[in-house]
Design a protein around this motif. Structure first.
Motif, PDB file in Angstrom:
ATOM      1  N   GLU A  35     -13.927  -1.740   2.728  1.00 45.44           N
ATOM      2  CA  GLU A  35     -13.767  -0.288   2.691  1.00 45.44           C
ATOM      3  C   GLU A  35     -12.605   0.135   1.803  1.00 45.44           C
ATOM      4  OE1 GLU A  35     -13.071   1.150   6.615  1.00 45.44           O
ATOM      5  OE2 GLU A  35     -11.171   0.086   6.871  1.00 45.44           O
ATOM      6  N   SER A  36     -11.676  -0.785   1.514  1.00 50.38           N
ATOM      7  CA  SER A  36     -10.550  -0.496   0.630  1.00 50.38           C
ATOM      8  C   SER A  36     -10.325  -1.695  -0.277  1.00 50.38           C
ATOM      9  CB  SER A  36      -9.283  -0.204   1.441  1.00 50.38           C
ATOM     10  OG  SER A  36      -8.941  -1.324   2.242  1.00 50.38           O
ATOM     11  N   GLU A  37      -9.513  -1.512  -1.297  1.00 48.83           N
ATOM     12  CA  GLU A  37      -9.290  -2.582  -2.276  1.00 48.83           C
ATOM     13  C   GLU A  37      -8.691  -3.824  -1.628  1.00 48.83           C
ATOM     14  OE1 GLU A  37      -6.933  -3.419  -6.482  1.00 48.83           O
ATOM     15  OE2 GLU A  37      -7.163  -1.361  -5.740  1.00 48.83           O
ATOM     16  N   GLN A  38      -9.240  -4.973  -2.014  1.00 46.43           N
ATOM     17  CA  GLN A  38      -8.794  -6.263  -1.488  1.00 46.43           C
ATOM     18  C   GLN A  38      -8.511  -7.240  -2.629  1.00 46.43           C
ATOM     19  OE1 GLN A  38      -8.525  -7.210   1.964  1.00 46.43           O
ATOM     20  NE2 GLN A  38      -8.691  -5.014   2.304  1.00 46.43           N
ATOM     21  N   SER A  39      -8.027  -6.723  -3.748  1.00 42.73           N
ATOM     22  CA  SER A  39      -7.756  -7.574  -4.899  1.00 42.73           C
ATOM     23  C   SER A  39      -6.712  -8.636  -4.582  1.00 42.73           C
ATOM     24  CB  SER A  39      -7.268  -6.727  -6.084  1.00 42.73           C
ATOM     25  OG  SER A  39      -8.273  -5.839  -6.506  1.00 42.73           O
ATOM     26  N   ALA A  40      -6.923  -9.827  -5.123  1.00 40.75           N
ATOM     27  CA  ALA A  40      -5.983 -10.945  -5.034  1.00 40.75           C
ATOM     28  C   ALA A  40      -5.738 -11.429  -3.605  1.00 40.75           C
ATOM     29  CB  ALA A  40      -4.661 -10.602  -5.707  1.00 40.75           C
ATOM     30  N   VAL A  41      -6.688 -11.174  -2.698  1.00 39.44           N
ATOM     31  CA  VAL A  41      -6.524 -11.705  -1.336  1.00 39.44           C
ATOM     32  C   VAL A  41      -7.018 -13.138  -1.241  1.00 39.44           C
ATOM     33  CG1 VAL A  41      -6.731  -9.422  -0.296  1.00 39.44           C
ATOM     34  CG2 VAL A  41      -8.775 -10.851  -0.532  1.00 39.44           C
ATOM     35  N   GLY A  42      -7.599 -13.654  -2.331  1.00 35.13           N
ATOM     36  CA  GLY A  42      -8.095 -15.019  -2.310  1.00 35.13           C
ATOM     37  C   GLY A  42      -9.216 -15.179  -1.307  1.00 35.13           C
ATOM     38  N   HIS A  43      -9.195 -16.312  -0.599  1.00 34.31           N
ATOM     39  CA  HIS A  43     -10.267 -16.617   0.339  1.00 34.31           C
ATOM     40  C   HIS A  43      -9.846 -16.323   1.782  1.00 34.31           C
ATOM     41  CE1 HIS A  43     -14.221 -18.826   0.267  1.00 34.31           C
ATOM     42  NE2 HIS A  43     -14.058 -18.567   1.549  1.00 34.31           N
ATOM     43  N   SER A  44      -8.938 -15.378   1.943  1.00 32.55           N
ATOM     44  CA  SER A  44      -8.464 -15.070   3.295  1.00 32.55           C
ATOM     45  C   SER A  44      -9.582 -14.465   4.141  1.00 32.55           C
ATOM     46  CB  SER A  44      -7.280 -14.093   3.238  1.00 32.55           C
ATOM     47  OG  SER A  44      -7.677 -12.856   2.699  1.00 32.55           O
ATOM     48  N   ILE A  45      -9.498 -14.705   5.455  1.00 32.33           N
ATOM     49  CA  ILE A  45     -10.443 -14.126   6.407  1.00 32.33           C
ATOM     50  C   ILE A  45      -9.652 -13.459   7.532  1.00 32.33           C
ATOM     51  CG2 ILE A  45     -12.319 -15.723   5.905  1.00 32.33           C
ATOM     52  CD1 ILE A  45     -11.510 -17.334   8.351  1.00 32.33           C
ATOM     53  N   THR A  46     -10.286 -12.545   8.224  1.00 35.86           N
ATOM     54  CA  THR A  46      -9.628 -11.785   9.286  1.00 35.86           C
ATOM     55  C   THR A  46      -9.767 -12.523  10.612  1.00 35.86           C
ATOM     56  OG1 THR A  46     -10.121  -9.721   8.145  1.00 35.86           O
ATOM     57  CG2 THR A  46      -9.558  -9.571  10.477  1.00 35.86           C
ATOM     58  N   LEU A  47      -8.629 -12.814  11.239  1.00 33.80           N
ATOM     59  CA  LEU A  47      -8.626 -13.515  12.519  1.00 33.80           C
ATOM     60  C   LEU A  47      -7.963 -12.722  13.634  1.00 33.80           C
ATOM     61  CD1 LEU A  47      -7.708 -17.158  11.402  1.00 33.80           C
ATOM     62  CD2 LEU A  47      -9.972 -16.267  11.983  1.00 33.80           C
ATOM     63  N   ALA A  48      -6.858 -12.043  13.329  1.00 40.88           N
ATOM     64  CA  ALA A  48      -6.053 -11.410  14.372  1.00 40.88           C
ATOM     65  C   ALA A  48      -6.429  -9.957  14.636  1.00 40.88           C
ATOM     66  CB  ALA A  48      -4.571 -11.495  14.008  1.00 40.88           C
ATOM     67  N   ASP A  49      -7.333  -9.394  13.847  1.00 37.13           N
ATOM     68  CA  ASP A  49      -7.727  -7.994  14.006  1.00 37.13           C
ATOM     69  C   ASP A  49      -9.245  -7.888  14.099  1.00 37.13           C
ATOM     70  OD1 ASP A  49      -5.085  -6.654  13.691  1.00 37.13           O
ATOM     71  OD2 ASP A  49      -5.187  -7.572  11.706  1.00 37.13           O
ATOM     72  N   PRO A  50      -9.755  -6.840  14.722  1.00 39.70           N
ATOM     73  CA  PRO A  50     -11.211  -6.637  14.739  1.00 39.70           C
ATOM     74  C   PRO A  50     -11.712  -6.269  13.348  1.00 39.70           C
ATOM     75  CG  PRO A  50     -10.102  -4.732  15.674  1.00 39.70           C
ATOM     76  CD  PRO A  50      -9.038  -5.771  15.460  1.00 39.70           C
ATOM     77  N   ILE A  51     -12.935  -6.602  13.061  1.00 41.10           N
ATOM     78  CA  ILE A  51     -13.574  -6.198  11.808  1.00 41.10           C
ATOM     79  C   ILE A  51     -14.490  -5.022  12.109  1.00 41.10           C
ATOM     80  CG2 ILE A  51     -15.104  -6.893   9.932  1.00 41.10           C
ATOM     81  CD1 ILE A  51     -14.166  -9.760  10.340  1.00 41.10           C
ATOM     82  N   ARG A  52     -14.160  -3.887  11.562  1.00 42.59           N
ATOM     83  CA  ARG A  52     -14.936  -2.669  11.815  1.00 42.59           C
ATOM     84  C   ARG A  52     -15.951  -2.454  10.694  1.00 42.59           C
ATOM     85  NH1 ARG A  52     -12.559  -0.688  16.163  1.00 42.59           N
ATOM     86  NH2 ARG A  52     -10.328  -1.101  16.503  1.00 42.59           N
ATOM     87  N   VAL A  53     -17.146  -2.035  11.079  1.00 41.96           N
ATOM     88  CA  VAL A  53     -18.261  -1.868  10.152  1.00 41.96           C
ATOM     89  C   VAL A  53     -18.719  -0.417  10.174  1.00 41.96           C
ATOM     90  CG1 VAL A  53     -20.606  -2.595   9.586  1.00 41.96           C
ATOM     91  CG2 VAL A  53     -18.976  -4.254  10.511  1.00 41.96           C
ATOM     92  N   LYS A  54     -18.806   0.195   8.991  1.00 43.54           N
ATOM     93  CA  LYS A  54     -19.259   1.580   8.877  1.00 43.54           C
ATOM     94  C   LYS A  54     -20.424   1.663   7.896  1.00 43.54           C
ATOM     95  CE  LYS A  54     -14.492   3.258   9.407  1.00 43.54           C
ATOM     96  NZ  LYS A  54     -13.377   3.989   8.737  1.00 43.54           N
ATOM     97  N   ILE A  55     -21.427   2.460   8.263  1.00 42.91           N
ATOM     98  CA  ILE A  55     -22.540   2.702   7.343  1.00 42.91           C
ATOM     99  C   ILE A  55     -22.018   3.543   6.176  1.00 42.91           C
ATOM    100  CG2 ILE A  55     -24.776   3.827   7.056  1.00 42.91           C
ATOM    101  CD1 ILE A  55     -25.352   3.175   9.966  1.00 42.91           C
ATOM    102  N   PHE A  56     -22.430   3.171   4.974  1.00 46.37           N
ATOM    103  CA  PHE A  56     -21.971   3.858   3.760  1.00 46.37           C
ATOM    104  C   PHE A  56     -23.173   4.388   2.982  1.00 46.37           C
ATOM    105  CE2 PHE A  56     -21.106   3.896  -0.777  1.00 46.37           C
ATOM    106  CZ  PHE A  56     -19.912   4.568  -0.851  1.00 46.37           C
ATOM    107  N   ARG A  57     -23.104   5.647   2.573  1.00 42.54           N
ATOM    108  CA  ARG A  57     -24.136   6.249   1.737  1.00 42.54           C
ATOM    109  C   ARG A  57     -23.478   7.128   0.683  1.00 42.54           C
ATOM    110  NH1 ARG A  57     -26.297   7.177   6.954  1.00 42.54           N
ATOM    111  NH2 ARG A  57     -28.216   5.997   7.386  1.00 42.54           N
ATOM    112  N   LYS A  58     -23.770   6.862  -0.582  1.00 42.63           N
ATOM    113  CA  LYS A  58     -23.243   7.696  -1.650  1.00 42.63           C
ATOM    114  C   LYS A  58     -23.972   7.395  -2.952  1.00 42.63           C
ATOM    115  CE  LYS A  58     -18.974   9.263  -3.852  1.00 42.63           C
ATOM    116  NZ  LYS A  58     -17.506   9.122  -3.953  1.00 42.63           N
TER     117      LYS A  58
END
Length: 251
Positions: A35-58
């Motif tokens: 949902e926002s820029e994630q440049s240069a995060v490499g192969h990191s994954i989210t472990l300590a926070d929930p992953i929220r999913v939103k439907i996107f239309r545009k």
């Protein structure tokens, strides 16, 4: 073909929009992107926070915006959001090249690598510019590449890193297979002070060294070629492993 499309510049990035418009002409495209820029995060994954999913239309594009990283996007798309696994995963179009050592930092490339880990064919596409990018040539080439990829064939665990120079189609010198440049980039940090007198550093631009391996991705891209580099997540130096295997080390 069922294509999963993602990136690291975020779901609103113009490179993603251009790639979606191009691939949708011939393929069924399923979008899952940060949902926002994630440049240069490499192969990191989210472990300590929930992953929220939103439907996107545009602008005719439908998909899901998630609160995680590019690798998260591929994981959650394949395991939760898609009814069937995609036949191909495409990541991009990144604004800025991803060659040489930079591919270790790139979220764009890491999304493709995550797909390769899952046993899915994948490509990462980047346009080598940050200034007023025109993604049309890169988007059209990505469409062409997806069409011929079954004929080329990618072994399991291998993804394809694609870099396109920011040139009109007629000025591109060709398409070449290239190995990853190993030369480290020269980096700078600007030392500054905030209004309270606290020192901070602002990371400056990267400059490739003057002497590059002429057959590497970095050198060929700078000369106006589209570069294709097959990569895999196995970081083992197999030649060195064989050499070291002759040394017995006691406990």
């Amino acid at each position: 073909m069922k294509v999963l499309l993602t990136n690291d510049d975020g779901i609103l990035a113009p490179g993603l929009t251009a790639l979606h418009a191009s691939l949708s002409r011939e393929h069924d495209v399923f979008v899952v992107a940060p949902e926002s820029e994630q440049s240069a995060v490499g192969h990191s994954i989210t472990l300590a926070d929930p992953i929220r999913v939103k439907i996107f239309r545009k602008n005719g594009m439908r998909g899901y915006a998630i609160s995680g990283t590019p690798a998260d996007c591929v994981k959650i798309a394949v395991t939760e959001l898609m009814e069937e696994p995609p036949e191909l995963v495409v990541s991009g179009i990144n604004q800025g090249g991803n060659v040489g050592i930079n591919i270790l930092y790139s979220g764009t490339v890491s999304a493709a690598t995550e797909a390769a880990i899952a046993g899915l064919p994948s490509i990462a596409v980047s346009l080598n510019t940050y200034a007023e990018p025109d993604f049309a040539v890169a988007a059209d080439f990505a469409l062409h590449l997806t069409g011929i990829l079954p004929e080329i064939g990618l072994p399991a665990g291998v993804s394809l890193n694609v870099n396109v120079p920011p040139l009109p189609r007629e000025r591109i010198k060709g398409v070449v297979w290239a190995h990853q440049c190993q030369a480290p980039f020269e980096e700078t940090f600007s030392r500054r002070q905030d209004p309270r007198g606290n020192t901070y550093y602002w990371r400056g631009g990267e400059r490739p060294p003057g002497d590059l391996d002429e057959r590497s991705d970095a050198a060929l891209l700078s000369r106006g070629f589209i570069t294709l580099t097959p990569i895999r997540p196995d970081l083992t130096d197999h030649e060195e492993l064989a050499r070291l295997g002759s040394h017995n080390i006691a406990i």
